[in-house]
Design a protein around this motif. Structure first.
Motif, PDB file in Angstrom:
ATOM      1  N   LEU A 441      -0.324  -3.800  20.467  1.00 35.17           N
ATOM      2  CA  LEU A 441      -1.982  -2.472  20.078  1.00 35.17           C
ATOM      3  C   LEU A 441      -2.743  -3.605  21.076  1.00 35.17           C
ATOM      4  O   LEU A 441      -2.398  -4.771  22.035  1.00 35.17           O
ATOM      5  CB  LEU A 441      -2.373  -3.262  18.848  1.00 35.17           C
ATOM      6  N   LYS A 442      -3.586  -3.013  21.629  1.00 36.62           N
ATOM      7  CA  LYS A 442      -5.233  -3.977  22.346  1.00 36.62           C
ATOM      8  C   LYS A 442      -5.541  -4.978  21.531  1.00 36.62           C
ATOM      9  O   LYS A 442      -6.524  -5.773  22.095  1.00 36.62           O
ATOM     10  CB  LYS A 442      -5.736  -3.039  23.092  1.00 36.62           C
ATOM     11  N   GLU A 443      -5.733  -4.790  20.887  1.00 36.59           N
ATOM     12  CA  GLU A 443      -6.409  -6.100  19.819  1.00 36.59           C
ATOM     13  C   GLU A 443      -5.435  -6.516  18.780  1.00 36.59           C
ATOM     14  O   GLU A 443      -4.482  -5.764  18.122  1.00 36.59           O
ATOM     15  CB  GLU A 443      -7.590  -5.429  18.727  1.00 36.59           C
ATOM     16  N   PRO A 444      -4.883  -7.521  18.521  1.00 37.84           N
ATOM     17  CA  PRO A 444      -4.513  -8.357  17.321  1.00 37.84           C
ATOM     18  C   PRO A 444      -4.436  -7.271  15.974  1.00 37.84           C
ATOM     19  O   PRO A 444      -5.713  -6.733  15.436  1.00 37.84           O
ATOM     20  CB  PRO A 444      -5.210 -10.109  17.152  1.00 37.84           C
ATOM     21  N   ILE A 445      -3.655  -7.068  15.267  1.00 40.79           N
ATOM     22  CA  ILE A 445      -3.468  -5.844  14.316  1.00 40.79           C
ATOM     23  C   ILE A 445      -3.984  -6.500  13.482  1.00 40.79           C
ATOM     24  O   ILE A 445      -4.334  -6.151  12.257  1.00 40.79           O
ATOM     25  CB  ILE A 445      -2.094  -5.830  14.163  1.00 40.79           C
ATOM     26  N   ASN A 446      -4.373  -8.261  12.715  1.00 39.51           N
ATOM     27  CA  ASN A 446      -5.458  -7.615  11.390  1.00 39.51           C
ATOM     28  C   ASN A 446      -6.812  -8.528  12.012  1.00 39.51           C
ATOM     29  O   ASN A 446      -7.835  -8.388  11.436  1.00 39.51           O
ATOM     30  CB  ASN A 446      -4.168  -9.859  10.821  1.00 39.51           C
ATOM     31  N   SER A 447      -7.406  -8.471  13.075  1.00 36.73           N
ATOM     32  CA  SER A 447      -8.137  -7.705  13.147  1.00 36.73           C
ATOM     33  C   SER A 447      -8.963  -6.596  14.336  1.00 36.73           C
ATOM     34  O   SER A 447      -9.808  -6.562  14.489  1.00 36.73           O
ATOM     35  CB  SER A 447      -8.636  -9.224  14.120  1.00 36.73           C
ATOM     36  N   LEU A 448      -8.149  -5.693  14.350  1.00 39.60           N
ATOM     37  CA  LEU A 448      -7.960  -4.822  14.848  1.00 39.60           C
ATOM     38  C   LEU A 448      -9.361  -3.666  13.680  1.00 39.60           C
ATOM     39  O   LEU A 448      -9.472  -3.555  13.303  1.00 39.60           O
ATOM     40  CB  LEU A 448      -6.761  -3.305  14.735  1.00 39.60           C
ATOM     41  N   ASN A 449     -10.159  -3.420  15.379  1.00 40.77           N
ATOM     42  CA  ASN A 449     -11.030  -1.996  14.821  1.00 40.77           C
ATOM     43  C   ASN A 449     -10.454  -0.768  15.669  1.00 40.77           C
ATOM     44  O   ASN A 449     -11.187  -0.822  17.451  1.00 40.77           O
ATOM     45  CB  ASN A 449     -12.639  -2.288  15.868  1.00 40.77           C
ATOM     46  N   ALA A 450     -10.845  -0.126  14.956  1.00 43.53           N
ATOM     47  CA  ALA A 450      -9.940   1.383  15.430  1.00 43.53           C
ATOM     48  C   ALA A 450      -9.618   2.286  14.623  1.00 43.53           C
ATOM     49  O   ALA A 450     -10.002   1.998  13.231  1.00 43.53           O
ATOM     50  CB  ALA A 450      -8.416   0.702  15.937  1.00 43.53           C
ATOM     51  N   ILE A 451      -9.557   3.043  15.203  1.00 45.84           N
ATOM     52  CA  ILE A 451      -9.854   4.780  14.269  1.00 45.84           C
ATOM     53  C   ILE A 451      -7.971   5.408  14.959  1.00 45.84           C
ATOM     54  O   ILE A 451      -8.354   5.817  15.917  1.00 45.84           O
ATOM     55  CB  ILE A 451     -10.273   5.480  14.423  1.00 45.84           C
ATOM     56  N   ILE A 452      -7.252   5.853  14.006  1.00 46.20           N
ATOM     57  CA  ILE A 452      -5.907   6.178  14.187  1.00 46.20           C
ATOM     58  C   ILE A 452      -6.062   7.228  14.187  1.00 46.20           C
ATOM     59  O   ILE A 452      -6.202   7.666  12.654  1.00 46.20           O
ATOM     60  CB  ILE A 452      -4.981   4.969  13.483  1.00 46.20           C
ATOM     61  N   ILE A 453      -5.553   8.708  15.262  1.00 42.52           N
ATOM     62  CA  ILE A 453      -5.316   9.423  14.310  1.00 42.52           C
ATOM     63  C   ILE A 453      -4.157   9.938  14.442  1.00 42.52           C
ATOM     64  O   ILE A 453      -2.876   9.896  15.329  1.00 42.52           O
ATOM     65  CB  ILE A 453      -5.893  10.688  15.834  1.00 42.52           C
ATOM     66  N   ILE A 454      -3.605  10.456  12.853  1.00 42.77           N
ATOM     67  CA  ILE A 454      -2.448  10.850  12.745  1.00 42.77           C
ATOM     68  C   ILE A 454      -1.806  11.867  13.267  1.00 42.77           C
ATOM     69  O   ILE A 454      -2.390  13.107  13.081  1.00 42.77           O
ATOM     70  CB  ILE A 454      -1.815  10.859  11.008  1.00 42.77           C
ATOM     71  N   ILE A 455      -0.598  12.350  13.759  1.00 42.42           N
ATOM     72  CA  ILE A 455      -0.643  13.757  14.375  1.00 42.42           C
ATOM     73  C   ILE A 455       0.708  14.406  13.962  1.00 42.42           C
ATOM     74  O   ILE A 455       1.599  13.993  13.377  1.00 42.42           O
ATOM     75  CB  ILE A 455       0.067  13.491  15.680  1.00 42.42           C
ATOM     76  N   ASN A 456       0.469  15.679  13.632  1.00 42.39           N
ATOM     77  CA  ASN A 456       1.932  16.056  13.219  1.00 42.39           C
ATOM     78  C   ASN A 456       2.256  17.389  13.192  1.00 42.39           C
ATOM     79  O   ASN A 456       1.105  18.626  13.640  1.00 42.39           O
ATOM     80  CB  ASN A 456       2.174  16.318  11.506  1.00 42.39           C
ATOM     81  N   ASN A 457       3.022  17.975  14.244  1.00 47.13           N
ATOM     82  CA  ASN A 457       3.171  19.903  14.024  1.00 47.13           C
ATOM     83  C   ASN A 457       2.357  19.819  16.242  1.00 47.13           C
ATOM     84  O   ASN A 457       1.490  20.166  15.591  1.00 47.13           O
ATOM     85  CB  ASN A 457       3.155  20.495  13.247  1.00 47.13           C
ATOM     86  N   TYR A 522       0.899   9.207  17.257  1.00 44.67           N
ATOM     87  CA  TYR A 522      -0.952   8.922  16.504  1.00 44.67           C
ATOM     88  C   TYR A 522      -1.570   8.779  17.936  1.00 44.67           C
ATOM     89  O   TYR A 522      -1.039   8.360  19.221  1.00 44.67           O
ATOM     90  CB  TYR A 522      -0.221   8.199  15.773  1.00 44.67           C
ATOM     91  N   LYS A 523      -1.910   8.463  17.794  1.00 45.63           N
ATOM     92  CA  LYS A 523      -3.522   8.171  18.593  1.00 45.63           C
ATOM     93  C   LYS A 523      -4.542   7.371  18.597  1.00 45.63           C
ATOM     94  O   LYS A 523      -4.905   7.305  17.692  1.00 45.63           O
ATOM     95  CB  LYS A 523      -4.293   9.560  19.278  1.00 45.63           C
ATOM     96  N   ILE A 524      -4.591   6.458  19.191  1.00 42.64           N
ATOM     97  CA  ILE A 524      -5.621   5.279  18.506  1.00 42.64           C
ATOM     98  C   ILE A 524      -6.269   5.328  19.330  1.00 42.64           C
ATOM     99  O   ILE A 524      -7.221   5.460  21.066  1.00 42.64           O
ATOM    100  CB  ILE A 524      -4.952   4.083  19.004  1.00 42.64           C
ATOM    101  N   ILE A 525      -7.840   5.007  18.742  1.00 43.55           N
ATOM    102  CA  ILE A 525      -9.368   5.195  19.743  1.00 43.55           C
ATOM    103  C   ILE A 525      -9.583   3.971  19.111  1.00 43.55           C
ATOM    104  O   ILE A 525     -10.226   3.479  18.034  1.00 43.55           O
ATOM    105  CB  ILE A 525     -10.143   5.881  18.919  1.00 43.55           C
ATOM    106  N   TYR A 526      -9.791   2.869  20.466  1.00 42.34           N
ATOM    107  CA  TYR A 526      -9.924   1.543  20.141  1.00 42.34           C
ATOM    108  C   TYR A 526     -11.666   1.404  20.195  1.00 42.34           C
ATOM    109  O   TYR A 526     -12.707   2.077  20.708  1.00 42.34           O
ATOM    110  CB  TYR A 526     -10.039   0.427  21.330  1.00 42.34           C
ATOM    111  N   THR A 527     -12.352   0.886  18.468  1.00 44.84           N
ATOM    112  CA  THR A 527     -14.059   0.753  18.249  1.00 44.84           C
ATOM    113  C   THR A 527     -14.912   0.083  18.801  1.00 44.84           C
ATOM    114  O   THR A 527     -15.959  -0.068  18.857  1.00 44.84           O
ATOM    115  CB  THR A 527     -13.789   1.224  16.994  1.00 44.84           C
ATOM    116  N   THR A 528     -13.776  -1.171  18.795  1.00 50.26           N
ATOM    117  CA  THR A 528     -14.573  -2.885  20.210  1.00 50.26           C
ATOM    118  C   THR A 528     -15.527  -2.165  20.708  1.00 50.26           C
ATOM    119  O   THR A 528     -15.400  -1.970  21.817  1.00 50.26           O
ATOM    120  CB  THR A 528     -14.229  -3.671  20.111  1.00 50.26           C
ATOM    121  N   GLY A 529     -17.231  -2.794  21.122  1.00 55.07           N
ATOM    122  CA  GLY A 529     -17.648  -2.422  21.783  1.00 55.07           C
ATOM    123  C   GLY A 529     -18.480  -1.330  21.926  1.00 55.07           C
ATOM    124  O   GLY A 529     -19.211  -0.453  22.177  1.00 55.07           O
ATOM    125  N   LEU A 530     -18.456  -0.055  21.092  1.00 54.80           N
ATOM    126  CA  LEU A 530     -18.117   0.972  20.495  1.00 54.80           C
ATOM    127  C   LEU A 530     -19.966   1.464  20.393  1.00 54.80           C
ATOM    128  O   LEU A 530     -19.880   0.757  18.758  1.00 54.80           O
ATOM    129  CB  LEU A 530     -17.844   2.637  21.310  1.00 54.80           C
TER     130      LEU A 530
END
Length: 546
Positions: A441-457, A522-530
């Motif tokens: 991850l681009k950030e430590p997991i215990n201070s993560l700022n993100a929206i995770i998109i879960i993908i299926n099919n 999945y796809k991660i959208i990091y939100t820090t600074g946005l």
């Protein structure tokens, strides 16, 4: 197409042939009967001119003579009609491998693309649904089910008898195996017979089993007093719950004996099912659940920021002690190799806290591999710069550390320290070989700022919002900008979650396990600074890429 059995069309087929080899022998008669909602809605039957001699024993068996097929259509004349008749249906036959292979090779001989319908064999299915018969021939099964076949060994008579057998078998499957979907029915015909046991289910549970979807979710068993005795999660709720009633496991049998009621909660993904399960187990502490199912421990590199001169270490435990946890790494060896690379390319201390407080220099200071903060507090700013460099590397910036290692390798080579240069070269190779393969991850997991998109099919199914390492929402994906706007409003609002530190740590562990799984999509959208508008555009782009 709805997967429920009453919505599935079936086409029952029977063929009579001039021999047993589908490659060299031809069909002389074919019959197709179409069932919808378990009722006959259409039929097709025809003699076929095989363009070869019918052996006497075939005539004796079927009654079909050479003169009967002389003016009959060739297979090429009816092939397209047959394919159109089959179209979206399940192909059914008794000893289906025989009939299906003859049909496929008949199409291939005419240079036509053969049909690709799913195949169901009533002979295989009957062995599992009505075990114990001396024979599973069509004749024996018609006798067992009290079905009359007035035209045995003729295509239409056998196809009609097989249709009635199919209806009887599906009735048994629905009542005794609680199967009402095509995938499970097709799977049942191939299940090992020894693994199938009689299912005895209490009526209070059976009524709920019939409602179970084949989707991810959480299931809850309760006793007569409606107290929760077991909580579980499943990728496929129906299959998972039914497996309890076929299990010989002692622990599973204890759960079933004490269970009187069943409840379930459908979720959008297996990850959210796992998260929900962990929260419910922590909250209710069911008697048959361990504190929580053992989660595979992936490794992290921990950085303790509460110390003025932090030290890095590899750990499999996420705690709330001021550490930042970088990773996850699928294998501990990879985390240790990464830490070794950091040690060789930075000037951070490697001693433990006890040694540090002895205020004595060690050999690493002598060989210029450490700034020596144990004896010199004035290096604080320089040490902090090294920490920022490490953070950058551990969140995906491989180029900076590669440049530093290359310079160090050149320095060792110039000084003819070839062994040290070779070690640095191996570290460079390790980084290069793992670029793109390490899910860090681009950030430590215990201070993560993100929206995770879960993908299926190849479609988004859920979005998880994390702020400062806290899971604040799980939302089922909906199309449209209104959904995204509301999601972003929720994300940036003052979130009010019933926060429990221990539960959140468990959730972070589960998310980490999911992210490092090679099969996870999945796809991660990091939100820090946005801001809101920037996040909306990022989400739109991310969803379009999905």
């Amino acid at each position: 197409m709805n997967n429920s059995l009453e919505n599935i069309p079936f086409v029952v087929c029977d063929v009579e042939t001039i021999g047993l080899n589908p490659v060299f022998n031809s069909i002389i008669e074919i019959a197709l009967i179409r069932l919808e909602n378990f009722k006959v809605v259409d039929k097709f039957s025809s003699l076929i001119n095989p363009q070869s001699f019918i052996p006497p024993f075939i005539t004796e068996l079927t009654g079909i003579r050479n003169e009967d097929v002389y003016n009959a259509p060739k297979f090429s004349d009816v092939a397209l009609n047959i394919r159109d008749f089959l179209k979206d249906a399940v192909f059914v036959a008794h000893n289906a491998s025989f009939d299906h292979k003859f049909l496929i090779h008949s199409f291939l001989r005419e240079n036509l693309i053969p049909p690709s319908n799913p195949v169901l064999c009533t002979k295989l299915l009957s062995r599992r649904v009505v075990p114990g018969l001396s024979s599973y021939s069509l004749r024996n099964l018609t006798s067992f089910f009290k079905i009359k076949n007035i035209q045995a060994h003729r295509a239409y008579g056998d196809a009609l008898a097989t249709s009635h057998i199919l209806i009887k078998l599906i009735e048994e499957v629905r009542n005794n195996f609680f199967i009402n979907d095509l995938d499970s029915l097709l799977s049942l015909q191939f299940q090992p017979i020894k693994s199938l046991v009689d299912i005895k289910i209490k009526e209070t549970i059976a009524s709920e089993i019939s409602k179970l979807p084949q989707n991810p979710g959480v299931y809850i068993f309760k006793n007569k007093k409606e107290e929760i005795v077991y909580i579980g999660k499943a990728k496929n709720l129906r299959n998972r719950v039914l497996s309890y009633f076929r299990s010989d496991d002692t622990r599973v049998k204890k759960i079933i004996r004490s269970a009187h009621y069943l409840e379930f909660i459908e979720t959008g993904s297996e990850l959210s099912a796992f998260l929900f399960e962990s929260e419910l187990i922590k909250k209710h502490k069911p008697v048959h659940n361990k504190a929580l199912k053992i989660i595979r421990r992936y490794s992290f590199i921990a950085l303790n920021l509460e110390h003025p001169f932090p030290k890095l270490e590899v750990t499999s435990r996420i705690t709330n002690n001021g550490n930042l946890f970088f990773g996850p790494f699928q294998h501990r060896e990879t985390a240790e190799q990464t830490l070794d690379i950091i040690s060789k390319s930075t000037l951070l201390r490697e001693c433990d806290d006890k040694t540090f407080h002895q205020n004595r220099p060690c050999y690493l200071l002598d060989i210029k591999r450490c700034l020596g903060p144990c004896i010199n507090n004035s290096v604080k700013d320089e040490y902090d710069q090294e920490i920022e460099f490490v953070k950058s590397f551990l969140t995906g910036d491989n180029l900076s550390i590669l440049n530093r290692l290359i310079e160090k390798m050149k320095e060792y080579s110039t000084r003819q320290k070839y062994e040290e240069a070779a070690q640095i070269r191996d570290s460079i190779r390790m980084i290069v070989n793992n670029i793109g393969r390490l899910k860090v991850l681009k950030e430590p997991i215990n201070s993560l700022n993100a929206i995770i998109i879960i993908i299926n099919n190849k479609c988004p199914v859920e979005l998880l919002g994390l702020k400062n390492g806290i899971l604040i929402f799980i939302k089922k994906y909906e199309e449209g900008e209104n959904f995204l706007s509301q999601l972003i409003d929720d994300y940036f609002s003052e979130y009010n979650v019933d926060f429990d530190l221990n539960i959140n740590i468990e959730k972070i562990k589960i998310i980490a396990n999911f992210l490092v799984n090679q099969k996870a999509n999945y796809k991660i959208i990091y939100t820090t600074g946005l801001n809101s508008e920037q996040l909306l555009q990022k989400l739109k782009t991310g969803l379009m890429e999905v």
